[in-house]
Scaffold this motif. Structure first.
Motif, mmCIF file in Angstrom:
data_model
loop_
_atom_site.group_PDB
_atom_site.id
_atom_site.type_symbol
_atom_site.label_atom_id
_atom_site.label_comp_id
_atom_site.label_asym_id
_atom_site.label_seq_id
_atom_site.Cartn_x
_atom_site.Cartn_y
_atom_site.Cartn_z
ATOM 1 N N THR A 135 0.797 -1.229 0.000
ATOM 2 C CA THR A 135 0.000 0.000 0.000
ATOM 3 C C THR A 135 0.831 1.281 0.000
ATOM 4 O O THR A 135 0.277 2.369 -0.007
ATOM 5 C CB THR A 135 -0.948 0.030 1.209
ATOM 6 O OG1 THR A 135 -0.188 -0.117 2.405
ATOM 7 C CG2 THR A 135 -1.989 -1.074 1.116
ATOM 8 N N THR A 136 2.158 1.179 -0.013
ATOM 9 C CA THR A 136 2.982 2.388 -0.064
ATOM 10 C C THR A 136 3.309 2.804 -1.497
ATOM 11 O O THR A 136 3.966 3.808 -1.720
ATOM 12 C CB THR A 136 4.306 2.200 0.708
ATOM 13 O OG1 THR A 136 5.037 1.132 0.110
ATOM 14 C CG2 THR A 136 4.036 1.903 2.176
ATOM 15 N N ARG A 137 2.841 2.011 -2.479
ATOM 16 C CA ARG A 137 3.108 2.324 -3.894
ATOM 17 C C ARG A 137 1.798 2.310 -4.672
ATOM 18 O O ARG A 137 0.964 1.440 -4.471
ATOM 19 C CB ARG A 137 4.075 1.316 -4.507
ATOM 20 C CG ARG A 137 5.458 1.393 -3.923
ATOM 21 C CD ARG A 137 6.375 0.350 -4.567
ATOM 22 N NE ARG A 137 7.717 0.470 -4.056
ATOM 23 C CZ ARG A 137 8.661 1.254 -4.592
ATOM 24 N NH1 ARG A 137 8.395 1.955 -5.660
ATOM 25 N NH2 ARG A 137 9.853 1.318 -4.069
ATOM 26 N N SER A 138 1.644 3.276 -5.578
ATOM 27 C CA SER A 138 0.436 3.411 -6.385
ATOM 28 C C SER A 138 0.774 3.338 -7.864
ATOM 29 O O SER A 138 1.886 3.701 -8.281
ATOM 30 C CB SER A 138 -0.230 4.772 -6.132
ATOM 31 O OG SER A 138 -0.700 4.867 -4.818
ATOM 32 N N LEU A 139 -0.218 2.923 -8.653
ATOM 33 C CA LEU A 139 -0.078 2.936 -10.105
ATOM 34 C C LEU A 139 0.160 4.381 -10.541
ATOM 35 O O LEU A 139 -0.581 5.282 -10.158
ATOM 36 C CB LEU A 139 -1.340 2.367 -10.757
ATOM 37 C CG LEU A 139 -1.324 2.242 -12.275
ATOM 38 C CD1 LEU A 139 -0.197 1.335 -12.761
ATOM 39 C CD2 LEU A 139 -2.671 1.720 -12.763
#
Length: 176
Positions: A143-147
């Motif tokens: 959850t610390t990285r997004s598209l």
């Protein structure tokens, strides 16, 4: 302890009444407003409506941001799973292939549909803009990285550190 501000002052939840918690989830329900059950075009605020998410054909079937809208690879089905995650498949590849992330989040591609975390996506409603936007996260990568689509290489979507980046704010528009 205090966790970092994961929301970057972006409200979440279908009613735009929640905040992102330390574990990356929203404090209120934010999955019921994710559109499912038909095909959608996925675009982000950085590149605009003319640059939708697409995938190349075999053999690599890697994801890219198209410059010519309108192909079947840009028509995505979003299917909810019982665990609150979503599967992303497109019309061109068909329902037996789903969008998958490499473990480092730097490569997105279509692969045979399975139940692996690499093919499970979280879609979080964001509430601080006039058009509803979503943050798209991968369960394997976390959850610390997004598209996102980086400004330097706008054609190559990847999972980037969460931030107040327009490339991480996605719009889901019903396909024509």
């Amino acid at each position: 302890g205090v966790c970092p501000a994961l929301d970057f002052n972006v409200l979440c939840g279908c009613a735009v009444d929640g905040k992102i918690q330390c574990d990356g989830t929203c404090s209120t329900e934010d999955t019921t407003c994710v559109p499912t059950g038909q095909f959608y075009v996925l675009t982000n605020l950085l590149l605009g409506d003319g640059r939708p998410l697409d995938t190349y054909g075999p053999p690599g079937m890697e994801a890219f941001m198209a410059t010519q809208p309108g192909t079947s690879g840009q028509h995505w089905s979003i299917t909810a799973s019982p665990d609150g995650t979503f599967r992303l498949a497109n019309m061109a590849a068909g329902p037996t292939l789903s969008l998958e992330s490499s473990p480092d989040g730097k490569k997105l591609f279509m692969a045979t549909s399975n139940d692996s975390p690499a093919q499970k996506w979280q879609i979080r409603s964001l509430g601080n803009v006039s058009v509803r936007r979503f943050r798209i996260l991968n369960v394997l990568v976390g959850t610390t990285r997004s598209l996102d689509t980086p400004t330097a290489v706008p054609n190559s979507p990847l999972l980037n550190m969460n931030g107040d980046f327009s490339g991480e704010f996605w719009k889901l528009t019903k396909a024509p």
